[in-house]
Write an enzyme that holds these catalytic residues in place. Sequence first.
Site, PDB file in Angstrom:
ATOM      1  N   CYS A 207      43.118  38.268  34.552  1.00  0.00           N
ATOM      2  CA  CYS A 207      44.142  39.272  34.834  1.00  0.00           C
ATOM      3  C   CYS A 207      43.918  40.547  34.005  1.00  0.00           C
ATOM      4  CB  CYS A 207      45.526  38.712  34.574  1.00  0.00           C
ATOM      5  SG  CYS A 207      46.764  39.822  35.191  1.00  0.00           S
TER       6      CYS A 207
ATOM      7  N   GLY B 162      37.435  37.679  46.344  1.00  0.00           N
ATOM      8  CA  GLY B 162      37.431  39.137  46.351  1.00  0.00           C
ATOM      9  C   GLY B 162      37.150  39.719  47.719  1.00  0.00           C
TER      10      GLY B 162
ATOM     11  N   GLY C 238      43.349  36.069  48.530  1.00  0.00           N
ATOM     12  CA  GLY C 238      44.599  36.583  47.986  1.00  0.00           C
ATOM     13  C   GLY C 238      45.297  37.519  48.941  1.00  0.00           C
TER      14      GLY C 238
HETATM   15  C1  LIG Z   1      49.944  41.357  43.401  1.00  0.00           C
HETATM   16  C2  LIG Z   1      48.837  40.561  42.782  1.00  0.00           C
HETATM   17  C3  LIG Z   1      49.124  39.658  41.783  1.00  0.00           C
HETATM   18  C4  LIG Z   1      48.094  38.913  41.182  1.00  0.00           C
HETATM   19  N1  LIG Z   1      48.413  37.991  40.238  1.00  0.00           N
HETATM   20  C5  LIG Z   1      47.449  37.196  39.729  1.00  0.00           C
HETATM   21  C6  LIG Z   1      47.753  36.153  38.832  1.00  0.00           C
HETATM   22  O1  LIG Z   1      48.922  35.926  38.499  1.00  0.00           O
HETATM   23  N2  LIG Z   1      46.734  35.393  38.339  1.00  0.00           N
HETATM   24  C7  LIG Z   1      45.431  35.612  38.708  1.00  0.00           C
HETATM   25  O2  LIG Z   1      44.546  34.890  38.240  1.00  0.00           O
HETATM   26  N3  LIG Z   1      45.106  36.578  39.563  1.00  0.00           N
HETATM   27  C8  LIG Z   1      46.081  37.354  40.098  1.00  0.00           C
HETATM   28  N4  LIG Z   1      45.751  38.291  41.028  1.00  0.00           N
HETATM   29  C9  LIG Z   1      44.358  38.409  41.484  1.00  0.00           C
HETATM   30  C10 LIG Z   1      44.122  37.570  42.750  1.00  0.00           C
HETATM   31  O3  LIG Z   1      44.268  36.186  42.463  1.00  0.00           O
HETATM   32  C11 LIG Z   1      42.702  37.813  43.290  1.00  0.00           C
HETATM   33  O4  LIG Z   1      41.773  37.457  42.302  1.00  0.00           O
HETATM   34  C12 LIG Z   1      42.466  39.265  43.689  1.00  0.00           C
HETATM   35  O5  LIG Z   1      43.567  39.788  44.416  1.00  0.00           O
HETATM   36  C13 LIG Z   1      41.184  39.410  44.534  1.00  0.00           C
HETATM   37  O6  LIG Z   1      41.264  38.630  45.694  1.00  0.00           O
HETATM   38  P1  LIG Z   1      41.643  39.280  47.140  1.00  0.00           P
HETATM   39  O7  LIG Z   1      40.715  40.419  47.366  1.00  0.00           O
HETATM   40  O8  LIG Z   1      41.466  38.151  48.114  1.00  0.00           O
HETATM   41  O9  LIG Z   1      43.068  39.744  47.035  1.00  0.00           O
HETATM   42  C14 LIG Z   1      46.756  39.073  41.619  1.00  0.00           C
HETATM   43  C15 LIG Z   1      46.480  39.988  42.617  1.00  0.00           C
HETATM   44  C16 LIG Z   1      47.481  40.734  43.210  1.00  0.00           C
HETATM   45  C17 LIG Z   1      47.141  41.687  44.315  1.00  0.00           C
END
Ligand SMILES: Cc1cc2nc3c(=O)[nH]c(=O)nc-3n(C[C@H](O)[C@H](O)[C@H](O)COP(=O)(O)O)c2cc1C
Length: 332
Positions: free
Chosen positions: A108, A210, A233
Amino acid sequence: MPPSSLPTLRVRGEPLSSALAFAPMSGISNLPARLLAREAGAGLVFSETISARALVEARPSAVRKLRSHPQEGRLAVQLFGGEARFLGEAAQLLAARGVEWLDWNLGCPVKKFLRAGAGAALLEEPAKLPALMAALRRHMPGALSVKLRLGPDASHFVADEVARMAAAEGFDLVSVHGRTRSQQYRGRADRSGIARVVAAVPELPVLANGDIATPEDVFSMLADTGAAGVMIGRAAVGNPWLFAHTLAQARGERPQAPARQVRLATLERHIDWIRQSIDDPEAQTIQLRRYVAAYSKGLPGSNRFREHALRETDPARMLSLAHTFFSEPKAA
Ligand SMILES: Cc1cc2nc3c(=O)[nH]c(=O)nc-3n(C[C@H](O)[C@H](O)[C@H](O)COP(=O)(O)O)c2cc1C
Protein backbone atom coordinates in the site's frame (compact mmCIF):
# COMPACT_ATOMS: atom_id res chain seq x y z
CA MET A 1 -1.07 -23.71 -21.92
CA PRO A 2 -3.57 -22.83 -24.68
CA PRO A 3 -4.07 -19.04 -25.03
CA SER A 4 -7.41 -18.84 -23.24
CA SER A 5 -7.29 -21.44 -20.53
CA LEU A 6 -6.82 -21.04 -16.82
CA PRO A 7 -4.36 -22.97 -14.68
CA THR A 8 -5.45 -24.75 -11.49
CA LEU A 9 -4.34 -22.59 -8.60
CA ARG A 10 -3.12 -24.77 -5.74
CA VAL A 11 -2.34 -23.49 -2.29
CA ARG A 12 -0.69 -25.95 0.09
CA GLY A 13 -1.44 -28.57 -2.54
CA GLU A 14 -5.18 -27.87 -2.38
CA PRO A 15 -6.87 -26.64 -5.58
CA LEU A 16 -8.91 -23.44 -5.28
CA SER A 17 -12.18 -23.23 -7.23
CA SER A 18 -10.58 -20.86 -9.76
CA ALA A 19 -7.30 -19.07 -10.42
CA LEU A 20 -9.03 -15.67 -10.18
CA ALA A 21 -8.80 -13.58 -7.01
CA PHE A 22 -10.72 -10.46 -5.97
CA ALA A 23 -8.17 -7.92 -4.69
CA PRO A 24 -8.06 -6.35 -1.24
CA MET A 25 -9.34 -2.77 -1.60
CA SER A 26 -10.02 -0.41 1.29
CA GLY A 27 -13.62 0.77 1.29
CA ILE A 28 -14.52 -1.72 -1.42
CA SER A 29 -13.65 -5.34 -0.58
CA ASN A 30 -16.31 -5.64 2.08
CA LEU A 31 -18.68 -8.56 2.57
CA PRO A 32 -21.27 -7.62 -0.10
CA ALA A 33 -18.66 -7.07 -2.82
CA ARG A 34 -16.82 -10.26 -1.89
CA LEU A 35 -19.99 -12.35 -1.92
CA LEU A 36 -20.82 -11.20 -5.43
CA ALA A 37 -17.25 -11.79 -6.61
CA ARG A 38 -17.35 -15.28 -5.15
CA GLU A 39 -20.67 -16.11 -6.74
CA ALA A 40 -19.31 -14.93 -10.08
CA GLY A 41 -16.37 -17.31 -9.79
CA ALA A 42 -13.53 -15.71 -7.83
CA GLY A 43 -11.59 -18.59 -6.28
CA LEU A 44 -10.17 -16.37 -3.55
CA VAL A 45 -11.33 -13.13 -1.95
CA PHE A 46 -9.35 -10.71 0.22
CA SER A 47 -10.70 -8.41 2.92
CA GLU A 48 -10.09 -4.70 3.14
CA THR A 49 -6.78 -4.06 4.83
CA ILE A 50 -6.97 -4.02 8.65
CA SER A 51 -4.45 -2.49 11.03
CA ALA A 52 -2.83 -5.24 13.13
CA ARG A 53 -2.54 -2.82 16.02
CA ALA A 54 -6.18 -1.69 15.79
CA LEU A 55 -7.24 -5.32 15.83
CA VAL A 56 -5.14 -6.08 18.89
CA GLU A 57 -6.67 -3.03 20.57
CA ALA A 58 -10.13 -4.29 19.56
CA ARG A 59 -11.05 -1.02 17.86
CA PRO A 60 -14.58 -1.43 16.46
CA SER A 61 -13.63 -0.09 13.02
CA ALA A 62 -11.07 -2.91 12.68
CA VAL A 63 -13.20 -5.68 14.16
CA ARG A 64 -16.13 -4.74 11.88
CA LYS A 65 -13.99 -5.50 8.84
CA LEU A 66 -13.78 -9.14 9.92
CA ARG A 67 -17.48 -9.62 9.28
CA SER A 68 -17.88 -12.63 7.04
CA HIS A 69 -20.62 -15.07 5.99
CA PRO A 70 -20.49 -18.83 5.37
CA GLN A 71 -21.60 -18.18 1.78
CA GLU A 72 -18.34 -16.43 0.95
CA GLY A 73 -16.22 -19.47 1.80
CA ARG A 74 -12.69 -18.99 2.96
CA LEU A 75 -11.74 -15.33 3.37
CA ALA A 76 -8.16 -14.09 3.22
CA VAL A 77 -7.97 -11.38 5.89
CA GLN A 78 -5.43 -8.73 5.04
CA LEU A 79 -3.40 -7.08 7.81
CA PHE A 80 -1.08 -4.12 7.65
CA GLY A 81 1.53 -3.24 10.21
CA GLY A 82 5.27 -3.13 10.71
CA GLU A 83 5.73 -4.23 14.31
CA ALA A 84 6.35 -7.88 15.14
CA ARG A 85 4.45 -7.68 18.41
CA PHE A 86 1.21 -6.43 16.87
CA LEU A 87 1.49 -8.63 13.81
CA GLY A 88 2.03 -11.73 15.94
CA GLU A 89 -0.78 -10.87 18.36
CA ALA A 90 -3.17 -10.03 15.54
CA ALA A 91 -2.35 -13.34 13.80
CA GLN A 92 -3.01 -15.19 17.03
CA LEU A 93 -6.31 -13.40 17.48
CA LEU A 94 -7.38 -14.18 13.92
CA ALA A 95 -6.43 -17.83 14.28
CA ALA A 96 -8.50 -18.01 17.48
CA ARG A 97 -11.48 -16.59 15.57
CA GLY A 98 -11.14 -19.36 13.00
CA VAL A 99 -9.63 -17.23 10.22
CA GLU A 100 -7.93 -19.67 7.84
CA TRP A 101 -6.00 -17.28 5.64
CA LEU A 102 -3.96 -14.23 6.53
CA ASP A 103 -2.49 -11.86 3.95
CA TRP A 104 0.12 -9.23 4.81
CA ASN A 105 0.06 -5.88 3.03
CA LEU A 106 3.49 -4.83 1.77
CA GLY A 107 2.20 -2.83 -1.15
CA CYS A 108 0.00 0.00 0.00
CA PRO A 109 1.51 3.37 -1.07
CA VAL A 110 -0.96 5.56 0.86
CA LYS A 111 0.74 8.14 3.14
CA LYS A 112 -1.10 7.05 6.28
CA PHE A 113 0.46 3.57 5.93
CA LEU A 114 3.89 4.83 4.98
CA ARG A 115 4.03 7.14 8.01
CA ALA A 116 3.19 4.18 10.23
CA GLY A 117 6.11 2.25 8.70
CA ALA A 118 3.68 -0.19 7.10
CA GLY A 119 2.52 -1.19 3.62
CA ALA A 120 5.01 -0.36 0.88
CA ALA A 121 7.30 1.49 3.35
CA LEU A 122 8.49 -1.95 4.43
CA LEU A 123 9.87 -2.60 0.95
CA GLU A 124 12.59 -0.04 1.72
CA GLU A 125 14.07 -2.20 4.42
CA PRO A 126 13.82 -5.81 3.26
CA ALA A 127 16.30 -6.91 5.93
CA LYS A 128 13.61 -6.26 8.56
CA LEU A 129 11.09 -8.50 6.89
CA PRO A 130 12.09 -12.07 7.81
CA ALA A 131 11.57 -11.41 11.55
CA LEU A 132 8.13 -9.92 10.88
CA MET A 133 7.23 -12.78 8.57
CA ALA A 134 8.33 -15.26 11.22
CA ALA A 135 6.07 -13.55 13.78
CA LEU A 136 3.10 -14.03 11.48
CA ARG A 137 4.00 -17.62 10.61
CA ARG A 138 4.46 -18.55 14.25
CA HIS A 139 0.87 -17.60 15.08
CA MET A 140 -1.07 -18.41 11.92
CA PRO A 141 -1.57 -22.12 11.32
CA GLY A 142 -3.69 -21.39 8.24
CA ALA A 143 -2.55 -20.14 4.86
CA LEU A 144 -0.26 -17.12 4.85
CA SER A 145 0.41 -14.81 1.93
CA VAL A 146 2.00 -11.48 1.21
CA LYS A 147 1.01 -8.76 -1.23
CA LEU A 148 3.84 -6.77 -2.79
CA ARG A 149 4.61 -3.98 -5.16
CA LEU A 150 7.76 -4.29 -7.26
CA GLY A 151 9.79 -2.04 -4.98
CA PRO A 152 10.01 1.50 -3.61
CA ASP A 153 10.85 3.01 -7.02
CA ALA A 154 12.09 2.14 -10.49
CA SER A 155 15.72 1.87 -9.40
CA HIS A 156 15.01 -0.43 -6.45
CA PHE A 157 13.43 -3.70 -7.50
CA VAL A 158 13.05 -5.82 -4.37
CA ALA A 159 9.92 -7.90 -4.98
CA ASP A 160 11.90 -10.98 -6.05
CA GLU A 161 14.09 -10.81 -2.94
CA VAL A 162 11.05 -10.31 -0.67
CA ALA A 163 9.18 -13.18 -2.34
CA ARG A 164 12.17 -15.43 -1.68
CA MET A 165 12.12 -14.35 1.97
CA ALA A 166 8.42 -15.21 2.16
CA ALA A 167 9.10 -18.64 0.70
CA ALA A 168 11.92 -19.22 3.20
CA GLU A 169 9.65 -18.19 6.10
CA GLY A 170 7.01 -20.71 5.12
CA PHE A 171 4.50 -18.47 3.35
CA ASP A 172 2.06 -20.13 0.97
CA LEU A 173 1.41 -17.55 -1.76
CA VAL A 174 2.65 -14.19 -3.07
CA SER A 175 0.59 -11.56 -4.91
CA VAL A 176 2.41 -8.88 -6.83
CA HIS A 177 1.08 -5.63 -8.24
CA GLY A 178 3.35 -4.72 -11.14
CA ARG A 179 4.04 -1.14 -10.06
CA THR A 180 6.50 0.50 -7.69
CA ARG A 181 5.45 2.45 -4.62
CA SER A 182 6.47 5.80 -6.12
CA GLN A 183 4.44 5.06 -9.25
CA GLN A 184 1.22 4.96 -7.22
CA TYR A 185 -1.26 4.12 -10.03
CA ARG A 186 0.56 5.84 -12.90
CA GLY A 187 1.79 4.07 -16.01
CA ARG A 188 1.01 0.44 -16.72
CA ALA A 189 1.64 -2.61 -14.56
CA ASP A 190 5.01 -4.07 -15.55
CA ARG A 191 4.49 -7.68 -16.49
CA SER A 192 8.20 -8.42 -16.86
CA GLY A 193 8.65 -7.38 -13.21
CA ILE A 194 5.91 -9.79 -12.18
CA ALA A 195 7.55 -12.51 -14.28
CA ARG A 196 10.80 -11.95 -12.34
CA VAL A 197 8.96 -12.63 -9.10
CA VAL A 198 7.35 -15.76 -10.53
CA ALA A 199 10.79 -17.02 -11.58
CA ALA A 200 12.27 -16.21 -8.15
CA VAL A 201 9.88 -18.48 -6.23
CA PRO A 202 9.14 -21.57 -8.29
CA GLU A 203 7.97 -23.29 -5.10
CA LEU A 204 5.17 -20.74 -4.45
CA PRO A 205 2.06 -19.78 -6.41
CA VAL A 206 2.15 -16.13 -7.49
CA LEU A 207 -0.92 -14.01 -8.28
CA ALA A 208 -0.25 -11.41 -10.95
CA ASN A 209 -2.00 -8.08 -10.41
CA GLY A 210 -2.46 -4.79 -12.19
CA ASP A 211 -4.66 -3.35 -14.95
CA ILE A 212 -6.73 -6.43 -15.71
CA ALA A 213 -9.94 -5.19 -17.33
CA THR A 214 -11.09 -8.01 -19.62
CA PRO A 215 -10.88 -11.81 -19.88
CA GLU A 216 -8.28 -11.32 -22.62
CA ASP A 217 -6.15 -9.35 -20.14
CA VAL A 218 -6.34 -12.30 -17.74
CA PHE A 219 -5.14 -14.76 -20.37
CA SER A 220 -2.35 -12.52 -21.63
CA MET A 221 -1.21 -11.70 -18.07
CA LEU A 222 -0.91 -15.42 -17.35
CA ALA A 223 0.94 -16.05 -20.60
CA ASP A 224 3.32 -13.09 -20.11
CA THR A 225 4.19 -13.77 -16.48
CA GLY A 226 3.80 -17.53 -15.94
CA ALA A 227 1.81 -16.70 -12.78
CA ALA A 228 -0.39 -19.30 -11.10
CA GLY A 229 -3.36 -16.95 -11.03
CA VAL A 230 -4.55 -13.41 -11.46
CA MET A 231 -5.79 -10.85 -8.93
CA ILE A 232 -8.37 -8.32 -10.10
CA GLY A 233 -9.22 -5.07 -8.35
CA ARG A 234 -10.71 -1.95 -9.87
CA ALA A 235 -12.22 -3.52 -12.98
CA ALA A 236 -14.32 -5.88 -10.87
CA VAL A 237 -16.00 -3.08 -8.89
CA GLY A 238 -19.66 -3.23 -9.94
CA ASN A 239 -18.60 -5.79 -12.55
CA PRO A 240 -18.57 -9.26 -10.99
CA TRP A 241 -19.21 -10.58 -14.53
CA LEU A 242 -15.51 -10.15 -15.23
CA PHE A 243 -14.92 -13.32 -13.19
CA ALA A 244 -17.83 -15.23 -14.74
CA HIS A 245 -16.95 -14.19 -18.29
CA THR A 246 -13.30 -15.15 -17.88
CA LEU A 247 -14.29 -18.60 -16.65
CA ALA A 248 -16.82 -18.93 -19.47
CA GLN A 249 -14.24 -17.96 -22.10
CA ALA A 250 -11.81 -20.46 -20.63
CA ARG A 251 -14.51 -23.10 -21.24
CA GLY A 252 -14.74 -21.99 -24.87
CA GLU A 253 -18.01 -20.06 -24.47
CA ARG A 254 -18.75 -16.56 -25.73
CA PRO A 255 -20.42 -14.72 -22.89
CA GLN A 256 -22.68 -11.73 -23.60
CA ALA A 257 -22.54 -8.40 -21.78
CA PRO A 258 -25.11 -8.41 -18.96
CA ALA A 259 -28.48 -6.95 -19.94
CA ARG A 260 -29.95 -4.03 -17.98
CA GLN A 261 -32.33 -6.35 -16.14
CA VAL A 262 -29.45 -8.59 -15.06
CA ARG A 263 -27.53 -5.55 -13.82
CA LEU A 264 -30.57 -4.33 -11.93
CA ALA A 265 -31.12 -7.73 -10.29
CA THR A 266 -27.46 -7.85 -9.25
CA LEU A 267 -27.52 -4.27 -7.97
CA GLU A 268 -30.62 -5.10 -5.91
CA ARG A 269 -28.95 -8.15 -4.37
CA HIS A 270 -25.84 -6.10 -3.71
CA ILE A 271 -27.97 -3.46 -1.96
CA ASP A 272 -29.66 -6.14 0.16
CA TRP A 273 -26.25 -7.33 1.35
CA ILE A 274 -25.15 -3.76 2.04
CA ARG A 275 -28.24 -3.22 4.20
CA GLN A 276 -27.75 -6.50 6.04
CA SER A 277 -24.06 -6.13 6.73
CA ILE A 278 -23.32 -2.42 7.16
CA ASP A 279 -24.89 -0.84 10.25
CA ASP A 280 -23.70 2.76 9.93
CA PRO A 281 -26.21 4.70 7.75
CA GLU A 282 -23.53 7.02 6.38
CA ALA A 283 -21.29 4.12 5.36
CA GLN A 284 -24.34 2.43 3.80
CA THR A 285 -25.10 5.50 1.71
CA ILE A 286 -21.50 5.73 0.47
CA GLN A 287 -21.74 2.13 -0.68
CA LEU A 288 -25.16 2.58 -2.30
CA ARG A 289 -23.92 5.56 -4.28
CA ARG A 290 -20.78 3.73 -5.36
CA TYR A 291 -22.69 0.74 -6.72
CA VAL A 292 -25.57 2.63 -8.28
CA ALA A 293 -22.84 4.41 -10.26
CA ALA A 294 -20.67 1.35 -10.91
CA TYR A 295 -23.41 -0.97 -12.19
CA SER A 296 -24.59 1.68 -14.65
CA LYS A 297 -21.14 2.15 -16.19
CA GLY A 298 -21.08 1.70 -19.96
CA LEU A 299 -24.87 1.70 -20.44
CA PRO A 300 -26.38 4.20 -22.89
CA GLY A 301 -27.50 7.30 -20.99
CA SER A 302 -25.54 6.37 -17.88
CA ASN A 303 -23.61 9.65 -17.62
CA ARG A 304 -26.81 11.62 -17.41
CA PHE A 305 -28.33 9.08 -15.04
CA ARG A 306 -25.36 9.35 -12.67
CA GLU A 307 -25.48 13.14 -12.74
CA HIS A 308 -29.09 13.01 -11.56
CA ALA A 309 -28.97 10.05 -9.22
CA LEU A 310 -25.79 11.00 -7.38
CA ARG A 311 -27.13 14.47 -6.72
CA GLU A 312 -29.89 12.93 -4.60
CA THR A 313 -29.22 13.10 -0.89
CA ASP A 314 -32.09 10.78 0.00
CA PRO A 315 -31.03 7.16 -0.65
CA ALA A 316 -34.63 6.05 -1.29
CA ARG A 317 -35.05 8.61 -4.07
CA MET A 318 -31.66 7.69 -5.54
CA LEU A 319 -32.67 4.02 -5.65
CA SER A 320 -35.98 4.86 -7.22
CA LEU A 321 -34.14 6.73 -10.01
CA ALA A 322 -31.85 3.72 -10.40
CA HIS A 323 -34.82 1.42 -10.70
CA THR A 324 -36.32 3.51 -13.46
CA PHE A 325 -32.99 3.79 -15.31
CA PHE A 326 -32.13 0.09 -15.22
CA SER A 327 -35.70 -0.92 -16.11
CA GLU A 328 -35.72 1.11 -19.33
CA PRO A 329 -36.27 -1.32 -22.17
CA LYS A 330 -33.21 -0.14 -24.16
CA ALA A 331 -30.69 -2.70 -25.32
CA ALA A 332 -27.70 -2.86 -22.97
C1 LIG B 1 -9.65 2.07 -3.74
C2 LIG B 1 -8.52 1.10 -3.62
C3 LIG B 1 -8.20 0.57 -2.39
C4 LIG B 1 -7.13 -0.33 -2.25
N1 LIG B 1 -6.87 -0.87 -1.04
C5 LIG B 1 -5.92 -1.82 -0.92
C6 LIG B 1 -5.70 -2.49 0.31
O1 LIG B 1 -6.39 -2.23 1.30
N2 LIG B 1 -4.71 -3.43 0.37
C7 LIG B 1 -3.94 -3.74 -0.72
O2 LIG B 1 -3.07 -4.60 -0.61
N3 LIG B 1 -4.13 -3.14 -1.90
C8 LIG B 1 -5.11 -2.21 -2.02
N4 LIG B 1 -5.35 -1.66 -3.24
C9 LIG B 1 -4.59 -2.11 -4.41
C10 LIG B 1 -5.34 -3.23 -5.16
O3 LIG B 1 -5.44 -4.39 -4.35
C11 LIG B 1 -4.59 -3.60 -6.45
O4 LIG B 1 -3.30 -4.03 -6.13
C12 LIG B 1 -4.49 -2.43 -7.43
O5 LIG B 1 -5.72 -1.73 -7.53
C13 LIG B 1 -4.06 -2.90 -8.83
O6 LIG B 1 -4.97 -3.83 -9.34
P1 LIG B 1 -6.11 -3.41 -10.42
O7 LIG B 1 -5.42 -2.73 -11.55
O8 LIG B 1 -6.76 -4.71 -10.81
O9 LIG B 1 -7.06 -2.49 -9.71
C14 LIG B 1 -6.39 -0.73 -3.40
C15 LIG B 1 -6.72 -0.19 -4.63
C16 LIG B 1 -7.76 0.71 -4.77
C17 LIG B 1 -8.10 1.24 -6.13
